[in-house]
Design a protein around this motif. Sequence first.
Motif, PDB file in Angstrom:
ATOM      1  N   GLY A  62       7.319  -0.058 -12.202  1.00 11.52           N
ATOM      2  CA  GLY A  62       6.198  -0.997 -12.318  1.00 11.52           C
ATOM      3  C   GLY A  62       6.442  -2.331 -11.636  1.00 11.52           C
ATOM      4  N   PRO A  63       7.509  -3.048 -12.027  1.00  7.39           N
ATOM      5  CA  PRO A  63       7.752  -4.350 -11.396  1.00  7.39           C
ATOM      6  C   PRO A  63       8.004  -4.245  -9.892  1.00  7.39           C
ATOM      7  N   LEU A  64       8.739  -3.214  -9.472  1.00  5.14           N
ATOM      8  CA  LEU A  64       8.997  -3.053  -8.033  1.00  5.14           C
ATOM      9  C   LEU A  64       7.689  -2.848  -7.273  1.00  5.14           C
ATOM     10  N   GLU A  65       6.810  -2.006  -7.815  1.00  7.64           N
ATOM     11  CA  GLU A  65       5.539  -1.761  -7.126  1.00  7.64           C
ATOM     12  C   GLU A  65       4.638  -2.990  -7.155  1.00  7.64           C
ATOM     13  N   ARG A  66       4.640  -3.732  -8.263  1.00 12.60           N
ATOM     14  CA  ARG A  66       3.800  -4.939  -8.326  1.00 12.60           C
ATOM     15  C   ARG A  66       4.268  -6.014  -7.343  1.00 12.60           C
ATOM     16  N   ILE A  67       5.582  -6.174  -7.218  1.00 13.48           N
ATOM     17  CA  ILE A  67       6.114  -7.239  -6.366  1.00 13.48           C
ATOM     18  C   ILE A  67       6.128  -6.845  -4.894  1.00 13.48           C
ATOM     19  N   HIS A  77       2.860  -3.974  -1.748  1.00 15.26           N
ATOM     20  CA  HIS A  77       1.921  -4.280  -0.659  1.00 15.26           C
ATOM     21  C   HIS A  77       2.458  -3.833   0.701  1.00 15.26           C
ATOM     22  N   ASP A  78       3.779  -3.550   0.769  1.00 18.90           N
ATOM     23  CA  ASP A  78       4.419  -3.168   2.024  1.00 18.90           C
ATOM     24  C   ASP A  78       5.374  -2.006   1.725  1.00 18.90           C
ATOM     25  N   ARG A  79       4.968  -0.805   2.113  1.00 16.33           N
ATOM     26  CA  ARG A  79       5.739   0.398   1.770  1.00 16.33           C
ATOM     27  C   ARG A  79       7.189   0.312   2.225  1.00 16.33           C
ATOM     28  N   SER A  80       7.429  -0.161   3.437  1.00 19.10           N
ATOM     29  CA  SER A  80       8.811  -0.217   3.931  1.00 19.10           C
ATOM     30  C   SER A  80       9.628  -1.254   3.152  1.00 19.10           C
ATOM     31  N   HIS A 108      -5.134   3.438   1.341  1.00 20.65           N
ATOM     32  CA  HIS A 108      -3.933   2.950   0.674  1.00 20.65           C
ATOM     33  C   HIS A 108      -2.750   3.848   1.031  1.00 20.65           C
ATOM     34  N   GLU A 109      -1.629   3.215   1.392  1.00 20.89           N
ATOM     35  CA  GLU A 109      -0.436   3.995   1.714  1.00 20.89           C
ATOM     36  C   GLU A 109       0.061   4.725   0.487  1.00 20.89           C
ATOM     37  N   GLU A 110       0.581   5.910   0.698  1.00 24.73           N
ATOM     38  CA  GLU A 110       1.151   6.675  -0.408  1.00 24.73           C
ATOM     39  C   GLU A 110       2.432   5.991  -0.883  1.00 24.73           C
ATOM     40  N   ALA A 111       2.564   5.883  -2.199  1.00 26.49           N
ATOM     41  CA  ALA A 111       3.769   5.272  -2.775  1.00 26.49           C
ATOM     42  C   ALA A 111       4.976   6.141  -2.459  1.00 26.49           C
ATOM     43  N   PRO A 112       6.125   5.520  -2.232  1.00 25.10           N
ATOM     44  CA  PRO A 112       7.322   6.308  -1.947  1.00 25.10           C
ATOM     45  C   PRO A 112       7.778   7.087  -3.190  1.00 25.10           C
TER      46      PRO A 112
END
Length: 115
Positions: free
Chosen positions: A73-78, A81-84, A2-6
Amino acid sequence: MHEEAPDFQRVIQEALDSLPGELRDQISNLEILVEEEPPEGQPLLGLYQGVPLTRRGVNYTGALPDKITIYRGPLERIYGHDRSLLIEKIRHVTLHEVAHHFGISDERLVEIDRY
C-alpha cells in the motif's frame, strides 16, 4: 490507460537474485511476505523481524524463520505514479531489509551510502 502494477513477488525475487551468490547462499531461515499495510500508526515500507545472522549462536536451533514484510500500500501510494520508480523502490526496500538480516544497522547503511 493505467500501467499494470508490478508483481511484487517477482520484483522481490529479482532483487534477491541480484545479490552476489556468496551472499545469497548465506541467507538462512528467512521468509519474505508482501502485505497490504503496515501496523497502524507505523509509517513503514518494509520491516525485518528476527535474529540477524551476526547474532545467531550455537543455541540458534528450531527458531521460527526471520520475516521480512514488504508493504504494498504505502509503496504504491508514494511511488505508484511511475512504474519503473516503484520497481526500483521495491528492490531497494527488499535489499535494505535483507541487510538487516545480515546484521547491518540503519546507521551503517547510511555510512556506506546504501540507505
